[in-house]
Design an enzyme around this catalytic site. Structure first.
Site, short mmCIF file in Angstrom:
data_model
loop_
_atom_site.label_atom_id
_atom_site.label_comp_id
_atom_site.label_asym_id
_atom_site.label_seq_id
_atom_site.Cartn_x
_atom_site.Cartn_y
_atom_site.Cartn_z
N TRP A 139 0.87 -1.19 0.00
CA TRP A 139 0.00 0.00 0.00
C TRP A 139 0.90 1.22 0.00
O TRP A 139 1.60 1.49 0.97
CB TRP A 139 -0.92 0.03 1.22
CG TRP A 139 -1.87 1.19 1.18
CD1 TRP A 139 -1.57 2.53 1.32
CD2 TRP A 139 -3.28 1.15 0.95
NE1 TRP A 139 -2.69 3.30 1.20
CE2 TRP A 139 -3.77 2.48 0.98
CE3 TRP A 139 -4.19 0.10 0.75
CZ2 TRP A 139 -5.11 2.80 0.79
CZ3 TRP A 139 -5.53 0.42 0.56
CH2 TRP A 139 -5.98 1.76 0.59
N GLU A 195 7.74 -1.36 1.57
CA GLU A 195 7.56 -1.06 2.99
C GLU A 195 8.36 -2.08 3.80
O GLU A 195 8.24 -3.27 3.53
CB GLU A 195 6.09 -1.18 3.38
CG GLU A 195 5.12 -0.32 2.59
CD GLU A 195 3.71 -0.89 2.63
OE1 GLU A 195 2.98 -0.57 3.59
OE2 GLU A 195 3.36 -1.68 1.73
N ASP A 228 9.41 3.02 1.66
CA ASP A 228 8.26 3.77 2.15
C ASP A 228 8.11 3.50 3.64
O ASP A 228 7.61 2.46 4.05
CB ASP A 228 7.01 3.32 1.37
CG ASP A 228 5.73 3.98 1.85
OD1 ASP A 228 5.78 4.74 2.83
OD2 ASP A 228 4.67 3.72 1.24
N GLN A 253 4.76 4.34 8.04
CA GLN A 253 4.34 3.86 9.35
C GLN A 253 5.50 3.40 10.22
O GLN A 253 5.40 3.43 11.45
CB GLN A 253 3.33 2.72 9.18
CG GLN A 253 2.06 3.16 8.49
CD GLN A 253 1.00 2.09 8.44
OE1 GLN A 253 0.94 1.21 9.29
NE2 GLN A 253 0.14 2.15 7.43
N LYS A 283 2.89 10.22 7.84
CA LYS A 283 2.20 9.78 9.05
C LYS A 283 2.94 10.16 10.34
O LYS A 283 2.65 11.14 10.98
CB LYS A 283 1.96 8.27 8.99
CG LYS A 283 0.92 7.83 7.97
CD LYS A 283 0.65 6.35 8.04
CE LYS A 283 -0.35 5.86 7.00
NZ LYS A 283 -1.73 6.28 7.26
N ARG A 298 -3.98 -4.66 13.22
CA ARG A 298 -2.77 -3.84 13.18
C ARG A 298 -2.72 -3.03 14.47
O ARG A 298 -3.55 -2.15 14.69
CB ARG A 298 -2.79 -2.91 11.96
CG ARG A 298 -2.84 -3.65 10.65
CD ARG A 298 -2.64 -2.70 9.48
NE ARG A 298 -3.69 -1.70 9.38
CZ ARG A 298 -3.63 -0.63 8.59
NH1 ARG A 298 -2.53 -0.40 7.87
NH2 ARG A 298 -4.63 0.23 8.53
#
Length: 445
Positions: A137, A210, A243, A246, A272, A406
């Site tokens: 994502w 990610e 990326d 998070q 974020k 999560r």
């Protein structure tokens, strides 16, 4: 009657809002503070996902509030060709935290930062093919959406030309196995890049990844994988984009997740966590790549590029993370949370796997621990029961995956609040299993 059942509110929401994802939670959120959000009945709801995985310092942190107030009174937004001190200071500060990535572009969202990173990679390499993981994502705009494979691909027409996916490594459901049944990620990666080579037209520009695939089910790249991936990129003249929307700014127990592996990407994107809930993102790269991009006319001119208000917030976030030693705290509390969740796995057969790093963990719900068959319905029931009991935790529902929770609470969460979350999860599982099938599914203690 609960104030959350405000008919006028929900009627207006149904009439005027464009629905953009799953169903809305059955509560009207009036305020938030620390590790909790509060609904219309003033009921505290423990936020185990830091808002949208972003409120790194919890809600309404006094240092963030003070910075916003001060900066709004000074200068919040400028013509995009103007510079302010917070912008330059944040870029300089980020460079000290990620040696080798000396240049930064400050933007607003994760998707926007990934758009800029991919655009830069294409310009610098002169190529156009972008490879990503099959459960990735990276955003809902343009090429970021084209590199997103976990959801949202059907019905929108062609993806960007040159979009290629490889399987994401999954230690819980390994595609390639060693003799002992564990994931053979090296063999899987070799096989994946053989497929990439067979699909490529000879124009491989970059791989975007990610370190922990969050929306893909909290799948962590095994140690050693990043180094091997970077080597695959080097062999093909590709750039490696990481990326860390998070995972960045301490959440995994390192300032950036890639630092555990000793692998520095060619381009790093942050969002974020760097804004702690406010819209701030960054693209970081080497001086060499930035110089080449500039010489070739790199263009990413947006309304809110280099805005001083979010930059000032980013500086405060980094100050608080350093002063309160939150990177180490993420490791410590992450170990505590992991241990608590692992005890639930021992007790309940429906808890198939616990995985992740630091304060970024996944809990996968399955029908039974032996077959590892995903149980979306049970996961949804547990999530609803937990919310009813005052705990918010995000669940991923994807084909081929179980209901994966999560869990990413604020780095400022207390041990008591962490333990409250664990008790609530346990109570929610117990209640759902008891209601559905008595004690079936509860393992021997």
């Amino acid at each position: 009657m609960s104030r959350n059942l405000d008919n006028a509110f929900w009627s207006a929401a149904r009439k005027h809002l464009i629905r953009y994802g799953g169903a809305f939670e059955p509560a009207i959120i009036e305020r938030a503070e620390g590790s909790f959000v509060y609904d219309a009945d003033a009921r505290p709801i423990l936020d185990f996902t830091s808002g949208q995985m972003s409120a790194l310092l919890g809600h309404a942190h006094p240092r963030i509030v003070a910075t916003v107030r001060r900066q709004v009174e000074t200068v919040a937004h400028l013509f995009s060709g103007m510079l302010s001190r917070p912008v330059v200071e944040l870029a300089e500060r980020l460079a000290t935290l990620a040696p080798g990535l000396d240049r930064a572009l400050l933007l607003s969202t994760g998707a926007e930062s990934n758009e800029a990173a991919i655009r830069m990679a294409k310009l610098v390499t002169g190529k156009h093919e972008i490879v990503a993981f099959s459960k990735s994502w990276h955003g809902m705009t343009g090429v970021a959406a084209s590199a997103t494979y976990s959801a949202g691909r059907r019905g929108y027409g062609p993806a960007a030309a040159g979009s290629i996916a490889i399987p994401a490594p999954n230690s819980f459901r390994p595609r390639f196995k060693k003799a002992d049944g564990s994931l053979d990620w090296a063999a899987e990666l070799d096989d994946a890049f053989a497929l990439v080579d067979s699909q490529s037209t000879g124009s491989l520009a970059a791989f975007i990844a990610e370190p922990v695939l969050s929306s893909g089910g909290m799948l962590e790249l095994p140690q050693g994988y990043l180094a091997a991936l970077k080597q695959k990129c080097r062999e093909r003249g590709m750039l490696l984009i990481l990326d860390e929307a998070q995972t960045g700014v301490g959440r995994t127990g390192d300032m950036f997740a890639f630092q555990r592996d000793g692998v520095t990407p060619d381009i790093l994107t942050l969002s974020k966590t760097i804004g702690a809930g406010l819209p701030l993102a960054a693209v970081m790269t080497t001086a060499e790549i930035e110089e080449t991009a500039h010489e070739r006319g790199f263009l990413f001119y947006t309304t809110h590029v280099s805005d001083p208000l979010p930059a000032a917030v980013g500086l405060t976030v980094l100050d608080v993370v350093e002063e309160e030693r939150l990177v180490g705290r993420a490791r410590h509390l992450g170990d505590r949370l992991f241990a608590g969740l692992s005890s639930l796995k021992q007790r309940y057969e429906c808890v198939g796997d616990v995985r992740g790093r630091g304060l970024m963990l996944g809990v996968e719900i399955v029908k039974n621990s032996q077959g590892r068959e995903p149980d979306h319905e049970l996961g949804a029931k547990i999530a609803a029961e937990a919310f009813r009991r005052g705990l918010s935790m995000n669940i991923v529902k994807l084909p081929g995956m179980g209901g994966v929770f999560r869990l990413a609470p604020p780095l400022t969460i207390s041990e008591d609040e962490l333990d409250l979350g664990l008790r609530t999860i346990s109570g929610a599982i117990e209640a759902v299993l008891s209601t559905g099938a008595g004690r079936v599914g509860v393992a021997a203690e």
